[in-house]
Write a protein that holds these residues in place. Structure first.
Motif, PDB file in Angstrom:
ATOM      1  N   TYR A  41       0.816  -1.206   0.000  1.00 60.19           N
ATOM      2  CA  TYR A  41       0.000   0.000   0.000  1.00 60.19           C
ATOM      3  C   TYR A  41       0.849   1.254   0.000  1.00 60.19           C
ATOM      4  CZ  TYR A  41       0.976  -0.264   4.981  1.00 60.19           C
ATOM      5  OH  TYR A  41       1.600  -0.359   6.190  1.00 60.19           O
ATOM      6  N   ARG A  42       0.279   2.326  -0.517  1.00 59.49           N
ATOM      7  CA  ARG A  42       0.983   3.595  -0.610  1.00 59.49           C
ATOM      8  C   ARG A  42       0.105   4.795  -0.296  1.00 59.49           C
ATOM      9  NH1 ARG A  42       5.877   3.315  -2.176  1.00 59.49           N
ATOM     10  NH2 ARG A  42       6.590   1.601  -3.399  1.00 59.49           N
ATOM     11  N   ASN A  43      -1.194   4.687  -0.373  1.00 60.13           N
ATOM     12  CA  ASN A  43      -2.025   5.867  -0.195  1.00 60.13           C
ATOM     13  C   ASN A  43      -3.083   5.649   0.870  1.00 60.13           C
ATOM     14  OD1 ASN A  43      -4.192   4.471  -1.430  1.00 60.13           O
ATOM     15  ND2 ASN A  43      -3.369   4.969  -3.432  1.00 60.13           N
ATOM     16  N   GLU A  44      -3.825   6.674   1.178  1.00 59.84           N
ATOM     17  CA  GLU A  44      -4.801   6.613   2.260  1.00 59.84           C
ATOM     18  C   GLU A  44      -5.897   5.583   2.005  1.00 59.84           C
ATOM     19  OE1 GLU A  44      -6.308  10.471   3.238  1.00 59.84           O
ATOM     20  OE2 GLU A  44      -4.316  11.363   3.108  1.00 59.84           O
ATOM     21  N   HIS A  45      -6.377   5.515   0.774  1.00 55.44           N
ATOM     22  CA  HIS A  45      -7.433   4.544   0.467  1.00 55.44           C
ATOM     23  C   HIS A  45      -6.956   3.128   0.750  1.00 55.44           C
ATOM     24  CE1 HIS A  45     -10.769   2.524  -1.433  1.00 55.44           C
ATOM     25  NE2 HIS A  45      -9.897   1.860  -2.197  1.00 55.44           N
ATOM     26  N   ALA A  46      -5.774   2.804   0.290  1.00 52.05           N
ATOM     27  CA  ALA A  46      -5.236   1.469   0.517  1.00 52.05           C
ATOM     28  C   ALA A  46      -5.023   1.222   2.008  1.00 52.05           C
ATOM     29  CB  ALA A  46      -3.941   1.274  -0.250  1.00 52.05           C
ATOM     30  N   ALA A  47      -4.635   2.242   2.756  1.00 53.45           N
ATOM     31  CA  ALA A  47      -4.456   2.091   4.202  1.00 53.45           C
ATOM     32  C   ALA A  47      -5.793   1.747   4.870  1.00 53.45           C
ATOM     33  CB  ALA A  47      -3.860   3.362   4.799  1.00 53.45           C
ATOM     34  N   ARG A  48      -6.882   2.358   4.394  1.00 61.84           N
ATOM     35  CA  ARG A  48      -8.212   2.018   4.932  1.00 61.84           C
ATOM     36  C   ARG A  48      -8.574   0.566   4.612  1.00 61.84           C
ATOM     37  NH1 ARG A  48      -9.432   7.193   2.983  1.00 61.84           N
ATOM     38  NH2 ARG A  48     -10.490   6.307   1.182  1.00 61.84           N
ATOM     39  N   VAL A  49      -8.262   0.129   3.410  1.00 64.29           N
ATOM     40  CA  VAL A  49      -8.512  -1.261   3.038  1.00 64.29           C
ATOM     41  C   VAL A  49      -7.703  -2.176   3.944  1.00 64.29           C
ATOM     42  CG1 VAL A  49      -8.195  -2.997   1.229  1.00 64.29           C
ATOM     43  CG2 VAL A  49      -9.149  -0.748   0.659  1.00 64.29           C
ATOM     44  N   ASN A  50      -6.456  -1.802   4.196  1.00 63.74           N
ATOM     45  CA  ASN A  50      -5.608  -2.611   5.080  1.00 63.74           C
ATOM     46  C   ASN A  50      -6.213  -2.722   6.470  1.00 63.74           C
ATOM     47  OD1 ASN A  50      -3.798  -3.103   3.069  1.00 63.74           O
ATOM     48  ND2 ASN A  50      -2.396  -1.492   3.663  1.00 63.74           N
ATOM     49  N   GLU A  51      -6.758  -1.635   6.971  1.00 63.93           N
ATOM     50  CA  GLU A  51      -7.409  -1.667   8.289  1.00 63.93           C
ATOM     51  C   GLU A  51      -8.582  -2.640   8.282  1.00 63.93           C
ATOM     52  OE1 GLU A  51      -6.453  -0.400  11.222  1.00 63.93           O
ATOM     53  OE2 GLU A  51      -4.649   0.186  10.132  1.00 63.93           O
ATOM     54  N   GLN A  52      -9.370  -2.634   7.218  1.00 63.14           N
ATOM     55  CA  GLN A  52     -10.494  -3.564   7.106  1.00 63.14           C
ATOM     56  C   GLN A  52      -9.986  -5.003   7.041  1.00 63.14           C
ATOM     57  OE1 GLN A  52     -12.438  -2.065   3.629  1.00 63.14           O
ATOM     58  NE2 GLN A  52     -13.490  -0.432   4.732  1.00 63.14           N
ATOM     59  N   MET A  53      -8.895  -5.234   6.315  1.00 65.02           N
ATOM     60  CA  MET A  53      -8.344  -6.582   6.199  1.00 65.02           C
ATOM     61  C   MET A  53      -7.830  -7.088   7.549  1.00 65.02           C
ATOM     62  SD  MET A  53      -8.817  -7.645   3.145  1.00 65.02           S
ATOM     63  CE  MET A  53      -7.747  -9.063   3.074  1.00 65.02           C
ATOM     64  N   LEU A  54      -7.266  -6.197   8.354  1.00 64.13           N
ATOM     65  CA  LEU A  54      -6.775  -6.597   9.671  1.00 64.13           C
ATOM     66  C   LEU A  54      -7.909  -7.119  10.542  1.00 64.13           C
ATOM     67  CD1 LEU A  54      -4.128  -3.833  10.422  1.00 64.13           C
ATOM     68  CD2 LEU A  54      -3.709  -6.273  10.046  1.00 64.13           C
ATOM     69  N   GLN A  55      -9.101  -6.581  10.348  1.00 61.93           N
ATOM     70  CA  GLN A  55     -10.262  -7.050  11.104  1.00 61.93           C
ATOM     71  C   GLN A  55     -10.667  -8.460  10.685  1.00 61.93           C
ATOM     72  OE1 GLN A  55     -13.294  -4.052  10.690  1.00 61.93           O
ATOM     73  NE2 GLN A  55     -11.991  -2.462  11.574  1.00 61.93           N
ATOM     74  N   LEU A  56     -10.205  -8.912   9.534  1.00 62.52           N
ATOM     75  CA  LEU A  56     -10.515 -10.249   9.035  1.00 62.52           C
ATOM     76  C   LEU A  56      -9.435 -11.261   9.402  1.00 62.52           C
ATOM     77  CD1 LEU A  56     -11.776  -9.261   5.477  1.00 62.52           C
ATOM     78  CD2 LEU A  56     -13.164  -9.892   7.469  1.00 62.52           C
ATOM     79  N   ASN A  57      -8.641 -10.946  10.425  1.00 66.02           N
ATOM     80  CA  ASN A  57      -7.591 -11.837  10.898  1.00 66.02           C
ATOM     81  C   ASN A  57      -6.539 -12.083   9.818  1.00 66.02           C
ATOM     82  OD1 ASN A  57      -6.301 -13.355  12.826  1.00 66.02           O
ATOM     83  ND2 ASN A  57      -7.381 -15.239  12.305  1.00 66.02           N
ATOM     84  N   SER A  58      -6.033 -11.018   9.240  1.00 64.41           N
ATOM     85  CA  SER A  58      -5.025 -11.080   8.189  1.00 64.41           C
ATOM     86  C   SER A  58      -3.729 -10.459   8.672  1.00 64.41           C
ATOM     87  CB  SER A  58      -5.503 -10.310   6.951  1.00 64.41           C
ATOM     88  OG  SER A  58      -6.659 -10.889   6.427  1.00 64.41           O
ATOM     89  N   ILE A  59      -2.678 -10.678   7.915  1.00 72.00           N
ATOM     90  CA  ILE A  59      -1.405 -10.023   8.164  1.00 72.00           C
ATOM     91  C   ILE A  59      -1.150  -9.093   6.990  1.00 72.00           C
ATOM     92  CG2 ILE A  59       1.089 -10.336   8.388  1.00 72.00           C
ATOM     93  CD1 ILE A  59       0.523 -13.101   9.560  1.00 72.00           C
TER      94      ILE A  59
END
Length: 176
Positions: free
Chosen positions: A10-28
């Motif tokens: 990731y590089r931008n704010e949108h991708a960072a938000r997606v990453n936050e959502q993915m972390l809630q799904l028990n991801s790394i």
């Protein structure tokens, strides 16, 4: 029960938000940028937490606006590193890991710009074309080992009419 682990650079704010959502799904989620050592460590972290990697989704999407006549070596290398080399290194390492288990899925997200250049981001189009061939070569090689490789050529999304605005092509002239 099979686990699916998604890697996202990731590089931008949108991708960072997606990453936050993915972390809630028990991801790394980790940024690796084509660094072999970081990717190997990421594979070890995933193995420790989930046992193995079943799915790799590559979706880096770095766009630098520049016309062909203004293209510099720095932009050329940056776009190839960010959009292509990182996928190559990740696919090679994770694909080898999947091959140990005899199955897995690799999904490479590319862009319609590999086939529909518009002159506003020449290296973005070239780097996405490279991803398409990387996917075909990966499918040929890893398919023999039980690993399915697929390509998604993402179309226009909100904001692309501004991001890819071009004096050379009417591709986004009508907006979305």
């Amino acid at each position: 029960v099979s686990t699916a682990s998604y890697f996202t650079e990731y590089r931008n704010e949108h991708a960072a938000r997606v990453n936050e959502q993915m972390l809630q799904l028990n991801s790394i989620i980790k940024q690796a940028d084509g660094d072999s050592e970081a990717i190997n460590q990421l594979v070890k972290d995933v193995e420790a937490k989930f046992g193995r990697i079943d799915v790799l989704v590559y979706n880096n999407n770095d766009v630098i606006r520049t016309h062909l006549e203004n293209l510099t070596r720095d932009v050329f290398e940056s776009q190839l590193n960010d959009n292509t080399k990182s996928c190559f290194v990740l696919t090679r390492i994770v694909g080898a890991h999947m091959a140990e288990y005899g199955n897995g899925k690799i999904v490479i997200v590319s862009s319609i710009h590999c086939d529909k250049p518009n002159g506003s981001a020449v290296m973005y189009s070239i780097s996405k074309g490279c991803l398409n061939m990387l996917c075909k070569e990966s499918a040929l090689y890893f398919g023999r080992l039980g690993i399915q490789t697929n390509l998604i050529e993402a179309g226009a999304v909100e904001g692309d009419d501004k991001l890819f605005e071009s004096e050379f092509s009417p591709l986004y002239a009508m907006g979305l």
